[in-house]
Scaffold this motif. Structure first.
Motif, PDB file in Angstrom:
ATOM      1  N   ARG A  58      -5.244   4.390  -4.607  1.00 41.11           N
ATOM      2  CA  ARG A  58      -5.858   5.238  -5.437  1.00 41.11           C
ATOM      3  C   ARG A  58      -5.356   5.382  -6.920  1.00 41.11           C
ATOM      4  NH1 ARG A  58      -3.069   8.476  -1.979  1.00 41.11           N
ATOM      5  NH2 ARG A  58      -1.810   9.872  -2.662  1.00 41.11           N
TER       6      ARG A  58
ATOM      7  N   GLY B  53       1.386  17.299  -2.074  1.00 36.50           N
ATOM      8  CA  GLY B  53       1.632  16.818  -3.572  1.00 36.50           C
ATOM      9  C   GLY B  53       3.137  17.246  -3.758  1.00 36.50           C
TER      10      GLY B  53
ATOM     11  N   TYR C 104       4.016   3.308 -14.355  1.00 34.79           N
ATOM     12  CA  TYR C 104       3.559   3.430 -12.834  1.00 34.79           C
ATOM     13  C   TYR C 104       4.588   4.217 -12.011  1.00 34.79           C
ATOM     14  CZ  TYR C 104      -0.877   0.930 -12.736  1.00 34.79           C
ATOM     15  OH  TYR C 104      -2.383   0.480 -13.099  1.00 34.79           O
TER      16      TYR C 104
ATOM     17  N   HIS D  18       6.037  12.338  -0.700  1.00 39.22           N
ATOM     18  CA  HIS D  18       5.464  13.977  -1.039  1.00 39.22           C
ATOM     19  C   HIS D  18       4.763  14.318   0.116  1.00 39.22           C
ATOM     20  CE1 HIS D  18       5.941  12.101  -5.168  1.00 39.22           C
ATOM     21  NE2 HIS D  18       5.713  13.240  -5.599  1.00 39.22           N
ATOM     22  N   ASP D  19       4.623  15.703   0.099  1.00 40.43           N
ATOM     23  CA  ASP D  19       4.124  16.228   1.532  1.00 40.43           C
ATOM     24  C   ASP D  19       2.503  16.259   1.104  1.00 40.43           C
ATOM     25  OD1 ASP D  19       3.458  18.315  -0.264  1.00 40.43           O
ATOM     26  OD2 ASP D  19       4.873  19.621   0.705  1.00 40.43           O
ATOM     27  N   ALA D  20       1.719  17.033   2.248  1.00 40.04           N
ATOM     28  CA  ALA D  20       0.396  16.779   1.830  1.00 40.04           C
ATOM     29  C   ALA D  20      -0.261  17.601   0.713  1.00 40.04           C
ATOM     30  CB  ALA D  20      -0.416  17.406   3.396  1.00 40.04           C
TER      31      ALA D  20
ATOM     32  N   PHE E 225      -1.576  -0.779   7.772  1.00 32.11           N
ATOM     33  CA  PHE E 225      -0.790   0.093   6.814  1.00 32.11           C
ATOM     34  C   PHE E 225      -1.052   1.766   6.839  1.00 32.11           C
ATOM     35  CE2 PHE E 225      -0.324  -3.984   3.644  1.00 32.11           C
ATOM     36  CZ  PHE E 225       0.431  -4.767   4.864  1.00 32.11           C
ATOM     37  N   ARG E 226       0.207   2.340   6.418  1.00 31.28           N
ATOM     38  CA  ARG E 226       0.073   3.777   6.367  1.00 31.28           C
ATOM     39  C   ARG E 226      -0.754   4.016   5.199  1.00 31.28           C
ATOM     40  NH1 ARG E 226       4.711   7.135   7.686  1.00 31.28           N
ATOM     41  NH2 ARG E 226       5.770   5.957   9.326  1.00 31.28           N
ATOM     42  N   GLY E 227      -1.688   4.932   5.337  1.00 29.12           N
ATOM     43  CA  GLY E 227      -2.625   5.321   4.199  1.00 29.12           C
ATOM     44  C   GLY E 227      -3.436   4.157   3.737  1.00 29.12           C
ATOM     45  N   ARG E 228      -3.739   3.063   4.247  1.00 27.86           N
ATOM     46  CA  ARG E 228      -4.683   2.112   3.721  1.00 27.86           C
ATOM     47  C   ARG E 228      -5.952   2.442   3.531  1.00 27.86           C
ATOM     48  NH1 ARG E 228      -5.072  -3.310   1.320  1.00 27.86           N
ATOM     49  NH2 ARG E 228      -6.844  -4.385   2.346  1.00 27.86           N
TER      50      ARG E 228
ATOM     51  N   ASP F 177       0.704  -1.282   0.089  1.00 29.22           N
ATOM     52  CA  ASP F 177       0.071   0.078   0.114  1.00 29.22           C
ATOM     53  C   ASP F 177       0.679   1.330   0.072  1.00 29.22           C
ATOM     54  OD1 ASP F 177      -1.875  -2.272   0.991  1.00 29.22           O
ATOM     55  OD2 ASP F 177      -3.105  -0.482   1.100  1.00 29.22           O
TER      56      ASP F 177
ATOM     57  N   GLY G 116     -10.685   1.606   0.701  1.00 27.60           N
ATOM     58  CA  GLY G 116     -10.903   2.694   0.354  1.00 27.60           C
ATOM     59  C   GLY G 116     -11.069   3.094  -1.257  1.00 27.60           C
ATOM     60  N   MET G 117     -11.019   1.765  -2.141  1.00 30.74           N
ATOM     61  CA  MET G 117     -11.141   2.169  -3.400  1.00 30.74           C
ATOM     62  C   MET G 117     -12.411   2.557  -3.977  1.00 30.74           C
ATOM     63  SD  MET G 117      -8.951  -1.184  -4.867  1.00 30.74           S
ATOM     64  CE  MET G 117      -7.153  -1.553  -4.565  1.00 30.74           C
TER      65      MET G 117
ATOM     66  N   TYR H 209     -14.429  -1.843  -5.784  1.00 29.97           N
ATOM     67  CA  TYR H 209     -14.632  -0.615  -6.199  1.00 29.97           C
ATOM     68  C   TYR H 209     -16.283  -0.310  -5.869  1.00 29.97           C
ATOM     69  CZ  TYR H 209      -9.939   0.116  -8.049  1.00 29.97           C
ATOM     70  OH  TYR H 209      -8.653   0.287  -8.262  1.00 29.97           O
TER      71      TYR H 209
ATOM     72  N   LYS I 103      -5.153   8.392   2.894  1.00 29.82           N
ATOM     73  CA  LYS I 103      -3.801   9.001   3.268  1.00 29.82           C
ATOM     74  C   LYS I 103      -3.758   9.797   4.145  1.00 29.82           C
ATOM     75  CE  LYS I 103      -0.606  12.172   0.925  1.00 29.82           C
ATOM     76  NZ  LYS I 103      -0.383  13.163  -0.167  1.00 29.82           N
TER      77      LYS I 103
ATOM     78  N   TYR J 130       4.705   7.034  -3.495  1.00 33.23           N
ATOM     79  CA  TYR J 130       4.235   8.497  -3.472  1.00 33.23           C
ATOM     80  C   TYR J 130       3.789   9.312  -1.967  1.00 33.23           C
ATOM     81  CZ  TYR J 130       1.687  12.567  -5.375  1.00 33.23           C
ATOM     82  OH  TYR J 130       1.399  13.706  -5.834  1.00 33.23           O
ATOM     83  N   ASP J 131       3.077   8.401  -1.399  1.00 31.08           N
ATOM     84  CA  ASP J 131       2.737   9.085  -0.068  1.00 31.08           C
ATOM     85  C   ASP J 131       3.887   9.475   1.134  1.00 31.08           C
ATOM     86  OD1 ASP J 131       0.379   9.643  -0.912  1.00 31.08           O
ATOM     87  OD2 ASP J 131      -0.872   8.031   0.108  1.00 31.08           O
TER      88      ASP J 131
END
Lengths: 199, 496
Positions: free
Chosen positions: A28, A52, A38, A48-50, B458-461, A22, B438-439, B95, B464, A44-45
Motif C-alpha cells: 500500500r 499504527g 521510503y 507497528h501495532d494494529a 507472505f504476512r500481509g500479502r 512484502d 491487494g493493490m 492496480y 494487513k 512497517y507492519d
C-alpha cells in the motif's frame, strides 16, 4: 549513485527467517514517489501495532538499533517480489549492508543497483553475529571481510557486483558505450529471426 | 526426490558467441558440446561478455505495468527515450479495480500514469478499456507476444511464467527496467542450470500448482537460488500449456531466477494463430527454430532433482512462506520437534500469525473466504477445474473469482462457467492482479483466513493481518463448498 569500499557502522539484529519484500515494504505504500523517502515504510507492519503505534519490542525500534547501517538477519532475506521499493526502504532508512545466509535473487540485484551490499555468510557465522549485536562492524569490499567482536569473516559476493558497489557505476552509461556492438547484434537478429519482431 | 547439489559442470565453455555464429553456421553448431535450453537461449542473446563475467543480453520483449512508474521517472530524469517502443508493451493489471468498486484517487493516478508514460513513449498499451487487458503474465502468452526463444523481462517477479513456452524470462527491478527501456539490453551473469524432472502420472485432482508447492516445500523457498530451472520428465510433457505456465510462474517462490519448459508440438499448437504469433512462411521457420530449443542429448546441468508424480497429493500452505506447505493429509508442524532453535522460532511465529495449533490436522481448518485468480491460476483451465467442483453445489463461504484476462473472462462466459460460479454464490469479477496483491483495494480483512489460488502467503500479502493458504483452483473450490481446507479428491468422484 556513489561507490563505497568500507562501511564502519552499527549492526542491528533481525533474527527472523524469510523476511520477504512484502514485509520490507507493504504494497500500500508503493504508489508514493521516491522523493518523499521510503525509510518510514521499512518493515512497517512488523514494527507497528494494529493502531499504527511503533512496537517497542520490534528489534529495529529498540534504542540500540537506532542509527544502524548494517542489518544482520536469517536466511532467505528479500524473497518475493521485484519491488525495488524494498531496497529503497532499507537505503532510505540508512542501511548500506545486509548480512544473511541467503537472499532473494531479484532483491540482490536491486540492492547492488542502489549501493546496498547483500553480503552472504554461512548460517553459523550469521548466528555468531546475531548474538554479538548490537555491535560495531567493519565491512570491507576490497578484502571481502566483515570484522567485529567475534573476529573476521570472509563473505561471498559476485565479483561483478563488488566492482559495481565500489565504482557506483551507472549501467546505462556503460551500456551506451557498447552502441556499435548492440547495433550489429540487432541487425543480425532481424535477419536470422525476423519473426521476433511483433507484427 | 533426489537432488545432486550444485555439481559443477565439467563441460568446457566455448566462450562468448553471438547470434550470427549460433544460428547461421550450422556446421559449427553441430560440433559444439551438448547444450541445455538455457545454454541455447543464453548464447542466442549474448551481445558481448565482459572480462569480469557479466554478459550484455538482448531483450526481445519488455512488459511494463503501473508499478513501472519509478523506471519511467528515471529515464525522464536523464532525458532519455525508449530505445525500442515496438518491443515494449504496457499492461494495466496491478492496480486495476476488479470488484466493481470505483478506483480511489491513488489507484486511478497509478493507472493514469501508466497510460501517460506509454503514450509519451509510443508504447502499445493494453489498458483498462481494452478487450485484451488482463494480468501481464496471462496476456503475453495469450496474445502470442510470448514466443519460444525470446528473452523476456518485466518489472515483476512472476515473469518466469513466460518460460513455459520456452522463453528465457525473468523479473527485474526498477533500475533494470529503466536500463531496458533505454537500451533494450540487460547485464546478467549466467545462472546455474537446474533440471527438475517430474516422472510418472499425476493422480486425479492433482495439478501443476501441487507440483510447484511440492518441490518448493522439499527444496525450500531458496532451494532454486542462483538457478534457471528446466522442468522436464513425462509428467511435465503431459501437462497442458496452462499447467506449464502455472508451474513456471511459481519458480521464483522457490528462489529460482526463471523456469522453462522446452517447446514441443503442444507448445506450437497452442501458439499458432494467436494475435502476434508469426504467420505463413515465418511461422514455418519459427516453428523449426522453436523445436530446436529442446536440450541436446547429453547436455549437462549443475543441479538435478527428480520428483515422482504419483507421490504428489494436493498440497496447501499452512505458514507465511511458500515453503511452509504440506499435503492435505498431513498434520501441522510442532515447533517443539523442530531441528534447530531458529526453525522452531520460525514455525511458532508462522503458526501464531496464521492462528493455527501445532500438531493439528490441516484438513478441516475453517476458512472465511476463497479467492480464485492471479497470474498463477487465472487461466481458462484453472476456471474449468474450479467449475468441475462447484457445479451444482453451493459455496458456504464468500469468494471472488477473477479471470486472468478479459479474454479468459469472455471464454469462461462462453463456456457457461460464470453461471456455475454465480449459482454457487461466488462473485464473478473483472480481470487483474486483484486480491493476490491487494493493490487495487480488494483485500482480505485482518485475521481472516482465505483459501487462495495465488502465489504468495507472505504476512500481509492479501491485506494487513490476512491469513493466506495457497492451493490449486480445485482445492479452493472445495474450500468454498465445505467452508474448510479439505481434500478435493472425494468431491471429484463421479465428475469429469
Amino acid at each position: 549513485m556513489g561507490g563505497w569500499t568500507v562501511e564502519q557502522g552499527r549492526a542491528a539484529a533481525l533474527p527472523v527467517e524469510n523476511i520477504d519484500t512484502d514485509q520490507l515494504i507493504p504494497a500500500r505504500f508503493m504508489s508514493t514517489p521516491r522523493s518523499e523517502g521510503y525509510g518510514p515504510f521499512l518493515l512497517y507492519d512488523l514494527g507497528h501495532d494494529a493502531d499504527g503505534r511503533p512496537d517497542p519490542n520490534f528489534p529495529l525500534n529498540r534504542a540500540e538499533a537506532q542509527g544502524a547501517s548494517i542489518l544482520v538477519t536469517r536466511r532467505n532475506f528479500g524473497a518475493g517480489s521485484s519491488r525495488e521499493a524494498a531496497v529503497y526502504a532499507l537505503v532510505d532508512a540508512g542501511f548500506r549492508v545486509v548480512i544473511s545466509p541467503s537472499f532473494g535473487d531479484i532483491f540482490s540485484s536491486n540492492a547492488v543497483n542502489n549501493g546496498l551490499l547483500p553480503a552472504r555468510l554461512g548460517p553459523e557465522e550469521v548466528e555468531t553475529l546475531l548474538s554479538a549485536c548490537p555491535a560495531e562492524l567493519h565491512v570491507d569490499l576490497d578484502a571481502l571481510t566483515i570484522s567485529g567482536p567475534g573476529g573476521t569473516h570472509a563473505f561471498e559476493l559476485d565479483p561483478v557486483w563488488r566492482q559495481k558497489l565500489i565504482n557506483g557505476w551507472d549501467d546505462v552509461d556503460l551500456t551506451l558505450a557498447h552502441g556499435p556492438e548492440i547495433a550489429a547484434f540487432e541487425a543480425t537478429r532481424r535477419t536470422v529471426a525476423p519473426w521476433m519482431w511483433p507484427a | 526426490m533426489t537432488a545432486t547439489g550444485n555439481r559443477s559442470s565439467e563441460r568446457r565453455r566455448n566462450g562468448p558467441r553471438n547470434d550470427a555464429y549460433d544460428q547461421t553456421d550450422r556446421k559449427m553448431t553441430a560440433k559444439m558440446s551438448p547444450r541445455t535450453t538455457l545454454d541455447k537461449l543464453w548464447d542466442s542473446h549474448q551481445i558481448l561478455q565482459r572480462a569480469d563475467g557479466a554478459s550484455l543480453l538482448w531483450v526481445d520483449r519488455h512488459f511494463v505495468h503501473e508499478g513501472s512508474h519509478h523506471a519511467f521517472a528515471r529515464i525522464a530524469e536523464k532525458g532519455m527515450a525508449v530505445r525500442h517502443p515496438e518491443l515494449t508493451f504496457g499492461v494495466a493489471d496491478h492496480y486495476v479495480p476488479t470488484s466493481g468498486a470505483p478506483a480511489t484517487d491513488d489507484i486511478a493516478r497509478m493507472i493514469r500514469t501508466l497510460s501517460e508514460n506509454t503514450a509519451r513513449h509510443d508504447i502499445r498499451l493494453f489498458g483498462t478499456d481494452d478487450p485484451r487487458q488482463g494480468i501481464v503474465h496471462v496476456v503475453g502468452p495469450e496474445l502470442g507476444l510470448t514466443l519460444p526463444g525470446l528473452l523476456i523481462v518485466c518489472g515483476d517477479s512472476h515473469t518466469a511464467t513466460h518460460g513455459a513456452l520456452g522463453a528465457y524470462a525473468f523479473g527485474i527491478g526498477a533500475t533494470e527496467v529503466a536500463h531496458v527501456l533505454a537500451t533494450q539490453t540487460i547485464w546478467q551473469k549466467k545462472p546455474k542450470r537446474m533440471r527438475l524432472a517430474v516422472e510418472g502420472t499425476l493422480m486425479d485432482g492433482v495439478s501443476a500448482k501441487d507440483i510447484a508447492l511440492n518441490w518448493i516445500a522439499r527444496l525450500g523457498a531458496d532451494g532454486g537460488r542462483g538457478h534457471a530451472i528446466e522442468y522436464a520428465g513425462s509428467a511435465i510433457e503431459a501437462l497442458s500449456v496452462e499447467g506449464r505456465l502455472t508451474l513456471c510462474n511459481l519458480s521464483i517462490e522457490g528462489g529460482a531466477r526463471s523456469g522453462m519448459v522446452a517447446p514441443d508440438q503442444k507448445t506450437l499448437d497452442w501458439i499458432k494463430g494467436r494475435d502476434f504469433a508469426p504467420e505463413g512462411a515465418d511461422w514455418d521457420r519459427a516453428a523449426e527454430a522453436f523445436l530446436s530449443l529442446a536440450p541436446d542429448d547429453g547436455a549437462e546441468y549443475d543441479t538435478e532433482a527428480v520428483l515422482d508424480a504419483a507421490e504428489i497429493a494436493p498440497i496447501v500452505t499452512w505458514g507465511t512462506s511458500p515453503e511452509e506447505a504440506l499435503p492435505i493429509t498431513a498434520t501441522l508442524p510442532d515447533p517443539s520437534r523442530a531441528g534447530s532453535e531458529a526453525q522452531a522460532k520460525r514455525i511458532a511465529a508462522s503458526l501464531d500469525y496464521m492462528g493455527l495449533g501445532a500438531g493439528r490436522p490441516l484438513d478441516g481448518t475453517p476458512v472465511d473466504q476463497i479467492f480464485i485468480g492471479s497470474c498463477t491460476n487465472g487461466r481458462i483451465e484453472d476456471l474449468r477445474n474450479a467449475a468441475a467442483v462447484l457445479k451444482g453445489r453451493l459455496a458456504i463461504v464468500p469468494g471472488m473469482i477473477s479471470p486472468g484476462s478479459a479474454q479468459v473472462k469472455a471464454q469462461a462466459e462462453q463456456e457457461g462457467l460464470d453461471r456455475i460460479f454465480i449459482e454457487a454464490g461466488l462473485d464473478w469479477v473483472g480481470s487483474g492482479c486483484s486480491m493476490c496483491v491487494g493493490m487495487n483495494g480488494d483485500l482480505v480483512a485482518p485475521g481472516k483466513r482465505c483459501a487462495s489460488t495465488t502465489n504468495r502467503n507472505f504476512r500481509g500479502r492479501q491485506g494487513k493481518g490476512a491469513r493466506t493458504h495457497l492451493m490449486s483452483p480445485a482445492m479452493a473450490a472445495a474450500a468454498a463448498v465445505t467452508g474448510t481446507i479439505t481434500d478435493v479428491r472425494p468431491l471429484l468422484k463421479g465428475r469429469a
